[in-house]
Write a protein that holds these residues in place. Sequence first.
Motif, PDB file in Angstrom:
ATOM      1  N   VAL A 155       0.831  -1.203   0.000  1.00 48.37           N
ATOM      2  CA  VAL A 155       0.000   0.000   0.000  1.00 48.37           C
ATOM      3  C   VAL A 155       0.867   1.255   0.000  1.00 48.37           C
ATOM      4  CG1 VAL A 155      -0.314   0.318   2.514  1.00 48.37           C
ATOM      5  CG2 VAL A 155      -2.124   1.005   0.932  1.00 48.37           C
ATOM      6  N   TYR A 156       2.009   1.202   0.662  1.00 49.89           N
ATOM      7  CA  TYR A 156       2.903   2.360   0.621  1.00 49.89           C
ATOM      8  C   TYR A 156       3.424   2.594  -0.794  1.00 49.89           C
ATOM      9  CZ  TYR A 156       6.187   5.841   2.362  1.00 49.89           C
ATOM     10  OH  TYR A 156       6.859   7.015   2.580  1.00 49.89           O
ATOM     11  N   CYS A 157       3.594   1.512  -1.549  1.00 46.79           N
ATOM     12  CA  CYS A 157       4.076   1.648  -2.929  1.00 46.79           C
ATOM     13  C   CYS A 157       2.999   2.169  -3.882  1.00 46.79           C
ATOM     14  CB  CYS A 157       4.608   0.312  -3.437  1.00 46.79           C
ATOM     15  SG  CYS A 157       6.201  -0.134  -2.725  1.00 46.79           S
ATOM     16  N   THR A 158       1.762   2.257  -3.435  1.00 45.32           N
ATOM     17  CA  THR A 158       0.760   2.944  -4.252  1.00 45.32           C
ATOM     18  C   THR A 158       0.858   4.462  -4.095  1.00 45.32           C
ATOM     19  OG1 THR A 158      -0.995   2.878  -2.550  1.00 45.32           O
ATOM     20  CG2 THR A 158      -0.821   0.992  -4.033  1.00 45.32           C
ATOM     21  N   TYR A 159       1.607   4.913  -3.096  1.00 38.74           N
ATOM     22  CA  TYR A 159       1.816   6.335  -2.841  1.00 38.74           C
ATOM     23  C   TYR A 159       3.217   6.774  -3.238  1.00 38.74           C
ATOM     24  CZ  TYR A 159       3.204  10.104   0.469  1.00 38.74           C
ATOM     25  OH  TYR A 159       3.731  11.215   1.057  1.00 38.74           O
ATOM     26  N   PHE A 160       4.196   5.875  -3.066  1.00 38.27           N
ATOM     27  CA  PHE A 160       5.589   6.246  -3.300  1.00 38.27           C
ATOM     28  C   PHE A 160       5.868   6.722  -4.726  1.00 38.27           C
ATOM     29  CE2 PHE A 160      10.033   5.319  -4.308  1.00 38.27           C
ATOM     30  CZ  PHE A 160      10.659   6.078  -3.327  1.00 38.27           C
ATOM     31  N   PRO A 161       5.291   6.127  -5.773  1.00 41.15           N
ATOM     32  CA  PRO A 161       5.556   6.650  -7.125  1.00 41.15           C
ATOM     33  C   PRO A 161       5.206   8.121  -7.274  1.00 41.15           C
ATOM     34  CG  PRO A 161       4.583   4.483  -7.286  1.00 41.15           C
ATOM     35  CD  PRO A 161       4.502   4.874  -5.840  1.00 41.15           C
ATOM     36  N   PHE A 162       4.171   8.576  -6.574  1.00 40.13           N
ATOM     37  CA  PHE A 162       3.829   9.999  -6.631  1.00 40.13           C
ATOM     38  C   PHE A 162       4.905  10.830  -5.958  1.00 40.13           C
ATOM     39  CE2 PHE A 162       1.712  13.851  -5.101  1.00 40.13           C
ATOM     40  CZ  PHE A 162       1.151  14.321  -6.290  1.00 40.13           C
ATOM     41  N   ILE A 163       5.440  10.349  -4.821  1.00 37.96           N
ATOM     42  CA  ILE A 163       6.536  11.060  -4.166  1.00 37.96           C
ATOM     43  C   ILE A 163       7.737  11.159  -5.113  1.00 37.96           C
ATOM     44  CG2 ILE A 163       8.167  11.035  -2.237  1.00 37.96           C
ATOM     45  CD1 ILE A 163       6.181   9.531  -0.590  1.00 37.96           C
ATOM     46  N   ALA A 164       8.074  10.040  -5.749  1.00 44.09           N
ATOM     47  CA  ALA A 164       9.292   9.982  -6.550  1.00 44.09           C
ATOM     48  C   ALA A 164       9.174  10.730  -7.870  1.00 44.09           C
ATOM     49  CB  ALA A 164       9.659   8.520  -6.815  1.00 44.09           C
ATOM     50  N   GLU A 165       8.000  10.696  -8.508  1.00 43.37           N
ATOM     51  CA  GLU A 165       7.860  11.205  -9.868  1.00 43.37           C
ATOM     52  C   GLU A 165       7.224  12.589  -9.951  1.00 43.37           C
ATOM     53  OE1 GLU A 165       8.175   9.253 -13.178  1.00 43.37           O
ATOM     54  OE2 GLU A 165       9.724   8.428 -11.870  1.00 43.37           O
ATOM     55  N   SER A 166       6.456  12.976  -8.928  1.00 40.88           N
ATOM     56  CA  SER A 166       5.622  14.176  -9.065  1.00 40.88           C
ATOM     57  C   SER A 166       6.440  15.456  -9.212  1.00 40.88           C
ATOM     58  CB  SER A 166       4.674  14.301  -7.864  1.00 40.88           C
ATOM     59  OG  SER A 166       5.395  14.425  -6.646  1.00 40.88           O
ATOM     60  N   SER A 167       7.603  15.526  -8.564  1.00 41.25           N
ATOM     61  CA  SER A 167       8.381  16.760  -8.640  1.00 41.25           C
ATOM     62  C   SER A 167       8.769  17.075 -10.080  1.00 41.25           C
ATOM     63  CB  SER A 167       9.634  16.635  -7.766  1.00 41.25           C
ATOM     64  OG  SER A 167      10.403  17.811  -7.823  1.00 41.25           O
ATOM     65  N   VAL A 168       9.302  16.067 -10.785  1.00 43.16           N
ATOM     66  CA  VAL A 168       9.690  16.277 -12.176  1.00 43.16           C
ATOM     67  C   VAL A 168       8.474  16.452 -13.067  1.00 43.16           C
ATOM     68  CG1 VAL A 168      10.805  15.197 -14.163  1.00 43.16           C
ATOM     69  CG2 VAL A 168      11.895  15.093 -11.919  1.00 43.16           C
ATOM     70  N   LEU A 169       7.456  15.605 -12.894  1.00 41.58           N
ATOM     71  CA  LEU A 169       6.271  15.683 -13.753  1.00 41.58           C
ATOM     72  C   LEU A 169       5.580  17.033 -13.647  1.00 41.58           C
ATOM     73  CD1 LEU A 169       4.603  12.176 -13.255  1.00 41.58           C
ATOM     74  CD2 LEU A 169       5.704  13.056 -15.320  1.00 41.58           C
ATOM     75  N   LEU A 170       5.390  17.509 -12.426  1.00 39.71           N
ATOM     76  CA  LEU A 170       4.621  18.739 -12.230  1.00 39.71           C
ATOM     77  C   LEU A 170       5.446  19.992 -12.492  1.00 39.71           C
ATOM     78  CD1 LEU A 170       2.559  17.764  -9.050  1.00 39.71           C
ATOM     79  CD2 LEU A 170       1.800  17.788 -11.420  1.00 39.71           C
ATOM     80  N   GLN A 171       6.757  19.938 -12.225  1.00 44.33           N
ATOM     81  CA  GLN A 171       7.569  21.143 -12.425  1.00 44.33           C
ATOM     82  C   GLN A 171       8.148  21.225 -13.834  1.00 44.33           C
ATOM     83  OE1 GLN A 171       9.862  22.645  -8.825  1.00 44.33           O
ATOM     84  NE2 GLN A 171       9.544  20.534  -8.178  1.00 44.33           N
ATOM     85  N   ARG A 172       8.716  20.136 -14.333  1.00 45.41           N
ATOM     86  CA  ARG A 172       9.242  20.172 -15.698  1.00 45.41           C
ATOM     87  C   ARG A 172       8.132  20.023 -16.730  1.00 45.41           C
ATOM     88  NH1 ARG A 172      14.710  20.336 -15.539  1.00 45.41           N
ATOM     89  NH2 ARG A 172      15.883  18.905 -14.200  1.00 45.41           N
ATOM     90  N   GLY A 173       7.301  19.005 -16.542  1.00 37.72           N
ATOM     91  CA  GLY A 173       6.294  18.703 -17.551  1.00 37.72           C
ATOM     92  C   GLY A 173       5.134  19.670 -17.576  1.00 37.72           C
ATOM     93  N   MET A 174       4.663  20.096 -16.398  1.00 36.99           N
ATOM     94  CA  MET A 174       3.472  20.940 -16.318  1.00 36.99           C
ATOM     95  C   MET A 174       3.786  22.364 -15.883  1.00 36.99           C
ATOM     96  SD  MET A 174       0.812  18.133 -14.736  1.00 36.99           S
ATOM     97  CE  MET A 174       0.933  16.410 -15.257  1.00 36.99           C
ATOM     98  N   GLN A 175       5.077  22.664 -15.770  1.00 33.12           N
ATOM     99  CA  GLN A 175       5.556  24.039 -15.568  1.00 33.12           C
ATOM    100  C   GLN A 175       5.088  24.675 -14.261  1.00 33.12           C
ATOM    101  OE1 GLN A 175       7.868  25.248 -17.850  1.00 33.12           O
ATOM    102  NE2 GLN A 175       7.648  23.127 -18.548  1.00 33.12           N
ATOM    103  N   LEU A 176       4.892  23.871 -13.209  1.00 26.96           N
ATOM    104  CA  LEU A 176       4.570  24.455 -11.916  1.00 26.96           C
ATOM    105  C   LEU A 176       5.847  24.984 -11.269  1.00 26.96           C
ATOM    106  CD1 LEU A 176       1.874  22.912 -12.344  1.00 26.96           C
ATOM    107  CD2 LEU A 176       1.927  22.337  -9.909  1.00 26.96           C
ATOM    108  N   SER A 177       5.723  26.083 -10.550  1.00 28.29           N
ATOM    109  CA  SER A 177       6.846  26.598  -9.777  1.00 28.29           C
ATOM    110  C   SER A 177       7.061  25.701  -8.560  1.00 28.29           C
ATOM    111  CB  SER A 177       6.554  28.018  -9.307  1.00 28.29           C
ATOM    112  OG  SER A 177       5.501  28.015  -8.350  1.00 28.29           O
ATOM    113  N   PRO A 178       8.245  25.779  -7.913  1.00 28.06           N
ATOM    114  CA  PRO A 178       8.450  24.984  -6.700  1.00 28.06           C
ATOM    115  C   PRO A 178       7.386  25.246  -5.627  1.00 28.06           C
ATOM    116  CG  PRO A 178      10.551  25.792  -7.486  1.00 28.06           C
ATOM    117  CD  PRO A 178       9.490  26.445  -8.347  1.00 28.06           C
ATOM    118  N   GLY A 179       6.975  26.507  -5.475  1.00 22.64           N
ATOM    119  CA  GLY A 179       5.947  26.811  -4.481  1.00 22.64           C
ATOM    120  C   GLY A 179       4.599  26.214  -4.844  1.00 22.64           C
ATOM    121  N   ALA A 180       4.227  26.319  -6.122  1.00 23.45           N
ATOM    122  CA  ALA A 180       2.953  25.740  -6.558  1.00 23.45           C
ATOM    123  C   ALA A 180       2.986  24.222  -6.428  1.00 23.45           C
ATOM    124  CB  ALA A 180       2.659  26.155  -7.998  1.00 23.45           C
ATOM    125  N   TYR A 181       4.130  23.623  -6.770  1.00 23.46           N
ATOM    126  CA  TYR A 181       4.251  22.175  -6.611  1.00 23.46           C
ATOM    127  C   TYR A 181       4.062  21.772  -5.151  1.00 23.46           C
ATOM    128  CZ  TYR A 181       6.545  17.763  -5.651  1.00 23.46           C
ATOM    129  OH  TYR A 181       6.821  16.511  -5.171  1.00 23.46           O
TER     130      TYR A 181
END
Length: 401
Positions: A223-249
């Motif tokens: 169950v923790y691994c259903t959450y961990f991919p978001f921890i690991a991938e979201s920073s790059v996906l949301l900031q590089r891919g979707m252009q969110l600032s660090p604060g918005a992320y």
Amino acid sequence: MSKNTSLPLWAWGSIVLLLVCLSRISIDIYLPSLPAMADALHASDAQLQLTLSLFMAGSAASMLACGPLADRYGRRPVLLAGTGIYVLASIVCTVTSDVHVLIAARVLQAFGGCSGTIIGRVMVRDRFDPATQARMLGRISMVMGLSPILAPLAGSVLDAAFGWRAVFGVLCLLGGLSLGLIAAYLPETRPVDTAPQAHTLALYRRLLGDAYFLRYALAIGCVYCTYFPFIAESSVLLQRGMQLSPGAYALVFALTVSGYIAGSSLFRALGPRLGAEHMLGVAVLINVAGAASLLLAGSLAPQHVASLVAPMLLVMVSVGMAIPACQLAVLQPYGAQAGSASGLFFFVQMAITAACGALLAAITDGSEKPLLWVTAAASGAFAAVWLLTKSRASVTAATLT
């Protein structure tokens, strides 16, 4: 020798809270800085993700080792040594310009910092009556749930104002403060009549062959691994891919993780009446629904923040319900072995998470697909563990009570 054996309760609670939460803060606070760190160190995003997944590996090793060491040599010396390792590793993280050195330092940072996560709770059990333990551990759990919300926000502010090295500088200060407080104020709490645990490896082997133990250890890892991919991938996906600032992320991450607090609140409200096993079944249903929604929404509407965040909120509610349910259930039959069972239980969780992180680092390609499919696979594994181990675990539990 301790310099103060009569700390007031609020001081005990504050010091233990810092020690227990230090490792968790070290995971969350630097997430908004990952893309900037990759650029500064001339490293790939996958290499920076290893600083997270291998942190889990270091945590797993610490959880397996620190309990027996604290039983044999005492709580205070192991805690001092572990926190000292954490401080030295944090200094290396702050000053290094080599991504490989950073990765190695993060492993040591996890190994040292996680000593407080384990031994802090043990010291509470050593020192206080059950009612006081419940209050202190409940407060610790609440703050642990807030860390994924508050720490990335603090990290984004530090990164924007001073750069990513300042984030690790703050971790150095927190580690140094912890080390000073342990040295100055925390007494040795190991009961004087406690004999060192013999045959630890034999006990671990027995637990790993116990269907009841494995049911909940595997369930919490999955169950923790259903959450961990978001921890690991979201920073790059949301900031590089979707252009969110660090604060918005950081704000989006905080919104998503708030589902965990909602799930934990549901467990606190309903768990005593319905029981851990029933709550775990409800968590499985919610988790599968959330993972399926994530896979569908992420495939149909890629590059949209809502397609990730809305389904992940549902996943996080299930995680918030399942983790305390597993923790409550797994320790009930083991009596005098509860400490060793607890260490091995969290080791299994972290080992599974580290393997999940290594898989993500190997297949990451800058798109949402690794997050979607690894989350779906982990959710399927969580449901399979719950369905396939139920009858065997029930028989084992009956023989243990």
